[in-house]
Design an enzyme around this catalytic site. Sequence first.
Site, mmCIF file in Angstrom:
data_model
loop_
_atom_site.group_PDB
_atom_site.id
_atom_site.type_symbol
_atom_site.label_atom_id
_atom_site.label_comp_id
_atom_site.label_asym_id
_atom_site.label_seq_id
_atom_site.Cartn_x
_atom_site.Cartn_y
_atom_site.Cartn_z
ATOM 1 N N SER A 146 0.815 -1.062 0.262
ATOM 2 C CA SER A 146 -0.069 0.345 0.042
ATOM 3 C C SER A 146 1.016 1.170 0.087
ATOM 4 O O SER A 146 0.294 1.439 -0.329
ATOM 5 C CB SER A 146 -0.900 0.085 1.047
ATOM 6 O OG SER A 146 -2.085 -0.884 0.676
ATOM 7 N N LYS A 155 0.711 3.271 -2.923
ATOM 8 C CA LYS A 155 -0.485 4.656 -3.245
ATOM 9 C C LYS A 155 -0.166 5.344 -3.373
ATOM 10 O O LYS A 155 -0.495 6.514 -3.815
ATOM 11 C CB LYS A 155 -1.652 4.325 -2.190
ATOM 12 C CG LYS A 155 -2.409 2.831 -1.949
ATOM 13 C CD LYS A 155 -3.109 2.518 -1.138
ATOM 14 C CE LYS A 155 -4.053 1.320 -0.929
ATOM 15 N NZ LYS A 155 -3.892 1.148 0.397
ATOM 16 N N TYR A 178 -2.386 -2.724 -10.776
ATOM 17 C CA TYR A 178 -2.910 -2.206 -9.197
ATOM 18 C C TYR A 178 -1.669 -3.425 -8.497
ATOM 19 O O TYR A 178 -1.401 -3.444 -8.014
ATOM 20 C CB TYR A 178 -4.725 -1.934 -8.551
ATOM 21 C CG TYR A 178 -4.534 -2.112 -7.214
ATOM 22 C CD1 TYR A 178 -4.669 -0.748 -6.386
ATOM 23 C CD2 TYR A 178 -4.335 -3.384 -6.894
ATOM 24 C CE1 TYR A 178 -4.133 -0.978 -5.328
ATOM 25 C CE2 TYR A 178 -4.608 -3.352 -5.099
ATOM 26 C CZ TYR A 178 -4.714 -1.893 -4.318
ATOM 27 O OH TYR A 178 -4.578 -2.559 -3.470
ATOM 28 N N TYR A 194 -4.560 4.252 7.422
ATOM 29 C CA TYR A 194 -5.689 3.336 8.476
ATOM 30 C C TYR A 194 -6.432 4.261 9.568
ATOM 31 O O TYR A 194 -6.225 5.172 9.742
ATOM 32 C CB TYR A 194 -6.302 1.950 7.584
ATOM 33 C CG TYR A 194 -5.559 1.862 6.109
ATOM 34 C CD1 TYR A 194 -6.074 2.335 4.589
ATOM 35 C CD2 TYR A 194 -3.838 1.283 6.816
ATOM 36 C CE1 TYR A 194 -4.978 2.035 4.073
ATOM 37 C CE2 TYR A 194 -3.639 0.213 5.532
ATOM 38 C CZ TYR A 194 -3.780 1.452 4.272
ATOM 39 O OH TYR A 194 -3.147 0.743 3.363
ATOM 40 N N VAL A 218 1.152 -3.520 3.205
ATOM 41 C CA VAL A 218 1.216 -4.458 3.999
ATOM 42 C C VAL A 218 2.279 -6.188 4.511
ATOM 43 O O VAL A 218 2.655 -6.896 4.916
ATOM 44 C CB VAL A 218 -0.014 -6.606 3.836
ATOM 45 C CG1 VAL A 218 -1.034 -5.057 4.125
ATOM 46 C CG2 VAL A 218 -0.057 -5.910 2.542
HETATM 47 O O1 DON Z 1 -4.983 -4.530 -2.324
HETATM 48 C C1 DON Z 1 -3.613 -5.331 -1.179
HETATM 49 O O2 DON Z 1 -5.161 -5.897 -0.243
HETATM 50 C C2 DON Z 1 -2.580 -5.308 -0.860
HETATM 51 N N1 DON Z 1 -1.775 -5.103 -1.985
HETATM 52 C C3 DON Z 1 -2.167 -3.765 -0.253
HETATM 53 C C4 DON Z 1 -3.038 -3.411 1.189
HETATM 54 C C5 DON Z 1 -2.511 -2.749 2.002
HETATM 55 O O3 DON Z 1 -0.094 -2.942 1.671
HETATM 56 C C6 DON Z 1 -2.558 -2.509 3.099
HETATM 57 N N2 DON Z 1 -2.092 -1.387 4.194
HETATM 58 N N3 DON Z 1 -1.129 -1.310 4.983
#
Ligand code: DON
Length: 308
Positions: A63, A66, A191, A243, A261
Amino acid sequence: MDEEELTQLISKNFHYYQTGKVADYIPALAKVDPKQLGMAIYDLAEKHLITAGDANVRFAIESMSKVPVLLLAINDNGTDKVFQTINTEPTGFAFNSIMNMEINHRKHPMNPFVNAGAIATTSLISGKTPDEKFERILAFMKLICDDPEITLNEEIYRSESKTGDINRSLAYYMKGNQMIEGEVPAILDTYFKQCSVNVTAAGIAKLAAVLANKGVAPWNGQRIVSEKSATIVKSIMTTAGLYDESGEFSVHVGVPAKSGVGGGLMVAVPNRYGMGVFSPALDAFGNSAAGIQLLTDVIQELSADIFD
Ligand code: DON
C-alpha cells in the site's frame, strides 16, 4: 542522529515484532521472515541518508505504492480531476472495506489510500495499454526512490492476483456505480503489479524526502512533483495513511505516514526528514508493529512531531 544511535533504537524495539503477525491473506507474503527491522533517514539539512538494520532488504511496497501512484496520477491529470474522482476523507473502516462507499452515497471512494480509492487512482494513470501504464508507474517509482534496481516481484504479483477477490469486488462495485471508467480486469492487473514491486527502506526514505522537500529531489535538485501535490499528499497521509490507526498514530507520533502490508512505513517530516522503515509483522490494523514502536522513539529523539 547517527547510524550508531539508530542501530541502538532498532535493537531496543526489535522484540515488538512478536506482537504482530506477517500478512497471510496474500500467501506469498506469509513466507517472509518476521524477525527483520530496518530504517533509513534522509536528513534534508545534511543532504545525507543514514541506514541501519535491514534498511537495504528488498520487500513488497504494497500500500505504500498508493503514494507514488497518486503523485503520478496528479502529474498526469491535475489535482481537480483526481479529487473529483476520489475524496480526501478518512474512513474509520479497514483498508479493504466496501462500507465507506455505501455510506458515502456510492459516488466516490473516500480517499486514495484505502484500496477502493487506490484502485480508482490507478484507473487515472495515462497509457495506451495496461503494460504501458505499469511501465510508467515503475519508471516513476525508480525516479522518486532514486533506485534503479526496483523490479516487479512476480511471485507476489501472481499471489495478489490469485487471491484478490475483495479488490475485484471493490472495483466492480465502483464500476457498477459509475465511480470509475475503464476495464476492471486491466485496472486491477496494474494495481496488483504496483503493489508487488520490491523496494527497500532506503528507497522509501528518499521518496519521502521528496515529499518533505516540497516535491524536489534533495539529492540532485530535480522537481519531480508540484509543491501543491506534495502538500496535499502529506495531508492525506496524516489523516488516512495508517487507515483506522491514523488518529492514534497522530496523537502518539505526529507525522505524515503511509504503511504497507509488506511491513513498510513511509514518513515525511515537512522540511526536515524522509524516512523508510521495514519490519514485516503487522498489528491488527495492517501496520508494521515494530516499525511503529521504532518510529515513536525516533520522532521523539529528533523532536520531529509536527504538532509540537
Ligand atoms: O490490495 C491489497 O490488499 C494489498 N496489495 C495492499 C494492502 C495494504 O498494503 C494495506 N496496508 N497496510
